[in-house]
Scaffold this motif. Structure first.
Motif, mmCIF file in Angstrom:
data_model
loop_
_atom_site.group_PDB
_atom_site.id
_atom_site.type_symbol
_atom_site.label_atom_id
_atom_site.label_comp_id
_atom_site.label_asym_id
_atom_site.label_seq_id
_atom_site.Cartn_x
_atom_site.Cartn_y
_atom_site.Cartn_z
ATOM 1 N N LEU A 69 0.824 -1.206 0.000
ATOM 2 C CA LEU A 69 0.000 0.000 0.000
ATOM 3 C C LEU A 69 0.859 1.259 0.000
ATOM 4 O O LEU A 69 0.507 2.261 -0.629
ATOM 5 N N ILE A 70 1.974 1.219 0.712
ATOM 6 C CA ILE A 70 2.872 2.382 0.739
ATOM 7 C C ILE A 70 3.434 2.659 -0.652
ATOM 8 O O ILE A 70 3.443 3.803 -1.116
ATOM 9 N N PHE A 71 3.881 1.608 -1.330
ATOM 10 C CA PHE A 71 4.429 1.796 -2.666
ATOM 11 C C PHE A 71 3.333 2.188 -3.665
ATOM 12 O O PHE A 71 3.579 2.950 -4.594
ATOM 13 N N ALA A 72 2.124 1.675 -3.484
ATOM 14 C CA ALA A 72 1.012 2.086 -4.338
ATOM 15 C C ALA A 72 0.700 3.565 -4.128
ATOM 16 O O ALA A 72 0.412 4.301 -5.082
ATOM 17 N N TYR A 73 0.757 4.026 -2.894
ATOM 18 C CA TYR A 73 0.538 5.447 -2.598
ATOM 19 C C TYR A 73 1.616 6.296 -3.264
ATOM 20 O O TYR A 73 1.329 7.363 -3.817
ATOM 21 N N ILE A 74 2.858 5.830 -3.207
ATOM 22 C CA ILE A 74 3.963 6.575 -3.821
ATOM 23 C C ILE A 74 3.740 6.730 -5.315
ATOM 24 O O ILE A 74 3.970 7.797 -5.891
ATOM 25 N N ILE A 75 3.294 5.664 -5.969
ATOM 26 C CA ILE A 75 3.047 5.734 -7.418
ATOM 27 C C ILE A 75 1.954 6.749 -7.727
ATOM 28 O O ILE A 75 2.102 7.598 -8.614
ATOM 29 N N LEU A 76 0.840 6.677 -7.013
ATOM 30 C CA LEU A 76 -0.263 7.601 -7.259
ATOM 31 C C LEU A 76 0.142 9.035 -6.964
ATOM 32 O O LEU A 76 -0.258 9.965 -7.673
ATOM 33 N N MET A 77 0.944 9.238 -5.920
ATOM 34 C CA MET A 77 1.384 10.580 -5.570
ATOM 35 C C MET A 77 2.338 11.150 -6.617
ATOM 36 O O MET A 77 2.318 12.348 -6.913
ATOM 37 N N SER A 78 3.166 10.302 -7.197
ATOM 38 C CA SER A 78 4.175 10.760 -8.146
ATOM 39 C C SER A 78 3.658 10.875 -9.568
ATOM 40 O O SER A 78 4.269 11.547 -10.394
ATOM 41 N N LEU A 79 2.541 10.217 -9.859
ATOM 42 C CA LEU A 79 2.067 10.128 -11.238
ATOM 43 C C LEU A 79 1.763 11.484 -11.880
ATOM 44 O O LEU A 79 2.180 11.716 -13.021
ATOM 45 N N PRO A 80 1.068 12.420 -11.225
ATOM 46 C CA PRO A 80 0.754 13.691 -11.902
ATOM 47 C C PRO A 80 1.987 14.457 -12.361
ATOM 48 O O PRO A 80 2.085 14.861 -13.527
ATOM 49 N N LEU A 81 2.946 14.653 -11.453
ATOM 50 C CA LEU A 81 4.127 15.415 -11.855
ATOM 51 C C LEU A 81 5.054 14.603 -12.745
ATOM 52 O O LEU A 81 5.813 15.182 -13.528
ATOM 53 N N LEU A 82 5.004 13.290 -12.649
ATOM 54 C CA LEU A 82 5.799 12.470 -13.563
ATOM 55 C C LEU A 82 5.330 12.664 -14.995
ATOM 56 O O LEU A 82 6.147 12.808 -15.918
ATOM 57 N N LEU A 83 4.032 12.694 -15.192
ATOM 58 C CA LEU A 83 3.490 12.930 -16.533
ATOM 59 C C LEU A 83 3.844 14.331 -17.017
ATOM 60 O O LEU A 83 4.196 14.520 -18.187
ATOM 61 N N VAL A 84 3.748 15.313 -16.140
ATOM 62 C CA VAL A 84 4.116 16.684 -16.525
ATOM 63 C C VAL A 84 5.577 16.750 -16.919
ATOM 64 O O VAL A 84 5.952 17.387 -17.918
ATOM 65 N N PHE A 85 6.439 16.079 -16.164
ATOM 66 C CA PHE A 85 7.864 16.109 -16.456
ATOM 67 C C PHE A 85 8.168 15.426 -17.780
ATOM 68 O O PHE A 85 9.008 15.895 -18.555
ATOM 69 N N VAL A 86 7.498 14.321 -18.069
ATOM 70 C CA VAL A 86 7.739 13.605 -19.327
ATOM 71 C C VAL A 86 7.382 14.472 -20.521
ATOM 72 O O VAL A 86 8.132 14.555 -21.509
ATOM 73 N N PHE A 87 6.245 15.162 -20.449
ATOM 74 C CA PHE A 87 5.801 15.958 -21.581
ATOM 75 C C PHE A 87 6.494 17.322 -21.654
ATOM 76 O O PHE A 87 6.494 17.954 -22.719
ATOM 77 N N ALA A 88 7.091 17.770 -20.549
ATOM 78 C CA ALA A 88 7.686 19.107 -20.538
ATOM 79 C C ALA A 88 9.204 19.072 -20.398
ATOM 80 O O ALA A 88 9.814 20.105 -20.131
ATOM 81 N N GLN A 89 9.840 17.918 -20.602
ATOM 82 C CA GLN A 89 11.280 17.841 -20.393
ATOM 83 C C GLN A 89 12.057 18.699 -21.397
ATOM 84 O O GLN A 89 13.121 19.228 -21.072
ATOM 85 N N ARG A 90 11.515 18.870 -22.607
ATOM 86 C CA ARG A 90 12.194 19.728 -23.571
ATOM 87 C C ARG A 90 12.228 21.173 -23.113
ATOM 88 O O ARG A 90 13.216 21.881 -23.304
ATOM 89 N N LYS A 91 11.135 21.613 -22.485
ATOM 90 C CA LYS A 91 11.102 22.974 -21.975
ATOM 91 C C LYS A 91 12.091 23.154 -20.836
ATOM 92 O O LYS A 91 12.701 24.215 -20.687
ATOM 93 N N ILE A 92 12.255 22.118 -20.013
ATOM 94 C CA ILE A 92 13.229 22.195 -18.925
ATOM 95 C C ILE A 92 14.630 22.385 -19.481
ATOM 96 O O ILE A 92 15.391 23.268 -19.069
ATOM 97 N N ILE A 93 15.002 21.568 -20.455
ATOM 98 C CA ILE A 93 16.350 21.638 -21.021
ATOM 99 C C ILE A 93 16.570 22.958 -21.743
ATOM 100 O O ILE A 93 17.593 23.630 -21.584
#
Length: 287
Positions: A254-278
């Protein structure tokens, strides 16, 4: 003799091609080991039953129940309250620090002198000097802001103002001053020049700063624990609290499942916006 030289050249060319091929292969393998192994550990543990996940390892689950664990975490882990609290703190803090930091960087990037150089050094010193937690808590108590969202927003703005100034100042120096002079000739004041001319041009580097600061605030539990612990839910603070309670005690799946759900929104943002970061980092660093 010529045949021997030709054979040696061919061997050297073959060795050179192997070396050029081995370097990217070794890099990919290193990335897979450093990132893929922890990622697989999280995913596989989150998909196991309580008995299988009691001692987390890299073995796959006998029967995947990832989505069942997600549903249990979402239902019993107070994730909606944590999500609301994280957004309540993060959104105003990010907007405020971007506006104040970009305005300060505009002034520091357009003016020169020893005094402003010292001021710029002080402004970015927050990147390497960690804030004093005890002093922050005592100050917030004196102001009556301890345990409030307003106090937490102020703490985050103070912590990450240096980051915005550091990124934006280098980018401001690449903007031609003639654009501002033309706007002043048309009668625009400093505020109008900043909003109409400077701020739109800063969008690439501000996008970079936004993503990075969102990552910092979204995952913070240390400062939130001391400032608003127990009085306002955020996702990482909620995970820390419920993981210490009876519901999640030894329930690693359950702890690891919570970590995945908590990280998912910003993980998706980072994947789609990594070019802007660089692009934002390089545009402010090399120009």
């Amino acid at each position: 003799m010529s045949t021997l030289e030709h054979s040696l050249r061919r061997r050297r060319a073959s060795a050179g091609r192997l070396a050029r091929l081995a370097q990217p292969v070794a890099t990919v393998l290193a990335v897979v080991l450093l990132l893929g192994v922890p990622f697989w550990l999280v995913i596989s543990t989150a998909g196991k039953s309580q008995a299988e996940a009691f001692n987390p390892d890299l073995s796959p689950p006998a029967e995947w129940q990832l989505f069942q664990n997600f549903a249990e975490v979402f239902d019993q882990g107070r994730m909606l309250l944590g999500l609301a609290g994280s957004l309540l703190v993060m959104v105003p803090a990010v907007i405020g620090v971007l506006i104040l930091g970009s305005a300060a960087a505009w002034i520091l990037g357009r003016r020169s002198g020893r005094g402003l150089a010292v001021l710029y050094a002080l402004a970015i010193s927050g990147i390497v000097l960690p804030p004093a937690v005890v002093t922050i808590v005592l100050l917030l108590r004196q102001l009556g802001l301890a345990g409030t969202a307003v106090g937490m927003i102020g703490v985050y703005m103070g912590m990450y103002l240096s980051t915005v100034i550091f990124f934006v100042t280098g980018f401001v120096r690449t903007i031609p001053p003639e654009l501002e002079e033309a706007a002043r000739v048309d009668g625009a004041g400093p505020v109008k020049v900043f909003i109409r001319i400077i701020l739109p041009l800063l969008m690439p580097v501000l996008a970079t700063a936004t993503i990075l600061i969102c990552l910092y605030i979204w995952n913070d539990v240390f400062y939130a624990l001391f400032v608003v612990g127990g009085r306002l839910d955020t996702l990482p603070l909620n995970l820390f609290q419920v993981a210490s309670a009876g519901l999640y005690l030894q329930n690693w799946h359950l702890i690891f499942a919570y970590i995945i759900l908590m990280s998912l929104p910003l993980l998706l943002v980072f994947v789609f916006a990594q070019r802007k970061i660089i692009s934002g980092i390089t545009s402010g660093a090399v120009k």
